[in-house]
Write a protein that holds these residues in place. Structure first.
Motif, mmCIF file in Angstrom:
data_model
loop_
_atom_site.group_PDB
_atom_site.id
_atom_site.type_symbol
_atom_site.label_atom_id
_atom_site.label_comp_id
_atom_site.label_asym_id
_atom_site.label_seq_id
_atom_site.Cartn_x
_atom_site.Cartn_y
_atom_site.Cartn_z
ATOM 1 N N PRO A 1 18.083 -22.640 61.705
ATOM 2 C CA PRO A 1 16.684 -22.703 62.159
ATOM 3 C C PRO A 1 16.392 -21.579 63.155
ATOM 4 O O PRO A 1 17.201 -21.303 64.052
ATOM 5 N N LEU A 2 15.252 -20.946 63.006
ATOM 6 C CA LEU A 2 14.931 -19.849 63.903
ATOM 7 C C LEU A 2 14.728 -20.314 65.346
ATOM 8 O O LEU A 2 14.968 -19.548 66.279
ATOM 9 N N TRP A 3 14.325 -21.567 65.536
ATOM 10 C CA TRP A 3 14.206 -22.025 66.912
ATOM 11 C C TRP A 3 15.574 -22.032 67.597
ATOM 12 O O TRP A 3 15.663 -21.823 68.811
ATOM 13 N N ARG B 1 -2.677 -28.561 75.348
ATOM 14 C CA ARG B 1 -2.176 -28.218 74.008
ATOM 15 C C ARG B 1 -0.666 -28.382 73.989
ATOM 16 O O ARG B 1 0.063 -27.581 74.584
ATOM 17 N N LEU B 2 -0.187 -29.409 73.300
ATOM 18 C CA LEU B 2 1.235 -29.733 73.251
ATOM 19 C C LEU B 2 1.753 -29.609 71.821
ATOM 20 O O LEU B 2 1.093 -30.057 70.882
ATOM 21 N N PRO B 3 2.928 -29.028 71.622
ATOM 22 C CA PRO B 3 3.489 -28.938 70.266
ATOM 23 C C PRO B 3 3.925 -30.306 69.772
ATOM 24 O O PRO B 3 4.483 -31.104 70.518
ATOM 25 N N ALA B 4 3.663 -30.552 68.484
ATOM 26 C CA ALA B 4 4.012 -31.849 67.905
ATOM 27 C C ALA B 4 5.446 -31.900 67.417
ATOM 28 O O ALA B 4 6.001 -32.975 67.217
ATOM 29 N N ALA B 5 6.058 -30.721 67.207
ATOM 30 C CA ALA B 5 7.422 -30.672 66.674
ATOM 31 C C ALA B 5 8.045 -29.338 67.043
ATOM 32 O O ALA B 5 7.353 -28.404 67.477
ATOM 33 N N PRO C 1 9.357 -25.694 66.528
ATOM 34 C CA PRO C 1 8.684 -24.699 65.685
ATOM 35 C C PRO C 1 9.388 -24.469 64.359
ATOM 36 O O PRO C 1 10.608 -24.341 64.302
ATOM 37 N N GLU C 2 8.592 -24.401 63.300
ATOM 38 C CA GLU C 2 9.117 -24.073 61.977
ATOM 39 C C GLU C 2 9.422 -22.571 61.903
ATOM 40 O O GLU C 2 8.899 -21.768 62.674
ATOM 41 N N VAL D 1 5.813 -19.711 70.750
ATOM 42 C CA VAL D 1 6.855 -20.150 69.820
ATOM 43 C C VAL D 1 8.234 -19.779 70.353
ATOM 44 O O VAL D 1 9.166 -20.595 70.344
ATOM 45 N N TYR D 2 8.389 -18.552 70.829
ATOM 46 C CA TYR D 2 9.671 -18.140 71.405
ATOM 47 C C TYR D 2 9.985 -18.949 72.658
ATOM 48 O O TYR D 2 11.150 -19.310 72.906
ATOM 49 N N GLU D 3 8.974 -19.232 73.455
ATOM 50 C CA GLU D 3 9.207 -20.028 74.669
ATOM 51 C C GLU D 3 9.597 -21.460 74.324
ATOM 52 O O GLU D 3 10.451 -22.062 74.999
ATOM 53 N N GLN D 4 9.011 -22.014 73.279
ATOM 54 C CA GLN D 4 9.421 -23.339 72.824
ATOM 55 C C GLN D 4 10.881 -23.337 72.392
ATOM 56 O O GLN D 4 11.636 -24.269 72.691
ATOM 57 N N ALA D 5 11.281 -22.292 71.669
ATOM 58 C CA ALA D 5 12.669 -22.183 71.216
ATOM 59 C C ALA D 5 13.615 -22.053 72.400
ATOM 60 O O ALA D 5 14.685 -22.692 72.434
#
Length: 313
Positions: A188-190, A223-227, A229-230, A244-248
């Motif tokens: 997974p890229l995350w 604004r919160l991510p539900a899952a 990142p794909e 996205v990178y910060e979430q990862a």
């Protein structure tokens, strides 16, 4: 051959940087040949396909580090960035401290003189990365699906970073080089991008809000991510790419803080060693249970709590 004794041909120019390349770098070339009484001679040579060799873009200057080699290009009087060898040496040391020494332990960095040259050196399909500060790429002509083995630096974007930011970027890319044997198409890229970022920031001693400022602003705005990142969310130029990178990074930071850095490394290698079946989510759930003792849903809930906490950090 025409009546004037000229003809065209294609050829492959192979180059190998001793100590860095695992296989010859291949550059297809188009040749214009002319025949005379003395024999054949090359009248003109140009690239035929794929990224050009660096010397097609200008004078190449080498800067040796203790653990890296920097190939910088000068073009039109624009000097390539200097000092990268020091940054590269620090990156190798930082990566070895976490990921060990079961890799080459050296780094090859190519630095074109301009952003336009950077784009030209990217392979087909990678043009979307033209705004990145650096990317890790495979050598032209490497075997099909060969893992990336060199770092291509965008001089214009890189120049706009602080010294700290430059170190994080190069260390991030060095992780991709070091972990290429453990990285698969199904990783997974995350995890792969998050682990690279986490290594780059590992000794920064900075609060999460400073490492993930765009995500923190999203949280503050509700604004919160539900899952998690794909993979598609990491597409260059996509909206919210920084978040996205910060979430990862935050997902890998959670693993490293809760279980220890070596558990993050072990999880990464376990993912690369076990190909998924038809249900990738179930496969990842099983790996997380085996390596961390909790499933994907519970890990996601813990991660979402970390994301929400950015508003208070």
């Amino acid at each position: 051959m025409d009546r004037a004794g000229r003809c065209a041909a294609t050829a492959e120019l192979t180059v190998e940087v001793t100590g860095y390349d695992r296989w010859p770098v291949v550059h297809p070339r188009r040749l214009a040949l002319a025949r005379s009484a003395a024999g054949w001679r090359v009248e003109h040579e140009e690239g035929a396909d794929g990224p050009p060799p660096p010397w097609d873009l200008g004078t190449v200057r080498a800067e040796d580090g203790a653990r890296c080699l920097v190939l910088g290009m000068d073009a039109g009087g624009i000097p390539a960035p200097t000092g990268l060898a020091v940054v590269g040496d620090r990156a190798v040391a930082a990566v070895e401290a976490l990921w060990g020494t079961a890799w080459a332990g050296r780094l090859l960095l190519e630095v074109p003189a301009t952003g336009e040259q950077f784009t030209r050196l990217l392979a087909d399909g990678q043009a979307g990365w033209s705004g990145m500060a650096a990317v890790t790429v495979a050598a032209p002509g490497a075997p099909l699906n060969a893992p990336a083995d060199r770092v291509l630096v965008n001089p214009e974007t890189y120049a706009g970073l602080s010294d700290f930011g430059r170190q994080v970027v190069v260390t991030h890319e060095a992780v991709h080089v070091a972990t290429r044997a453990d990285t698969r198409a199904w990783t997974p890229l995350w995890l792969s991008e998050g682990a690279a970022d986490w290594t780059g920031y590992r000794d920064a001693n900075r609060p999460a809000r400073r490492i993930a400022p765009e995500l923190a602003r999203d949280v503050a705005a509700g604004r919160l991510p539900a899952a998690l990142p794909e993979d598609a969310a990491f597409a260059a130029g996509g909206e919210g790419l920084a978040q996205v990178y910060e979430q990862a990074w935050l997902a890998c930071d959670l693993i490293a803080r809760r279980y220890g850095p070596q558990r993050l490394v072990a999880l990464y290698r376990a993912v690369g060693a076990a190909a998924p079946g038809a249900d990738r989510q179930a496969w990842l759930d099983g790996l997380l249970r085996d390596r961390l003792g909790l499933g994907l849903a519970e890990f996601t809930r813990l991660w979402q709590a970390e994301v929400r906490a950015l508003a208070q950090s």
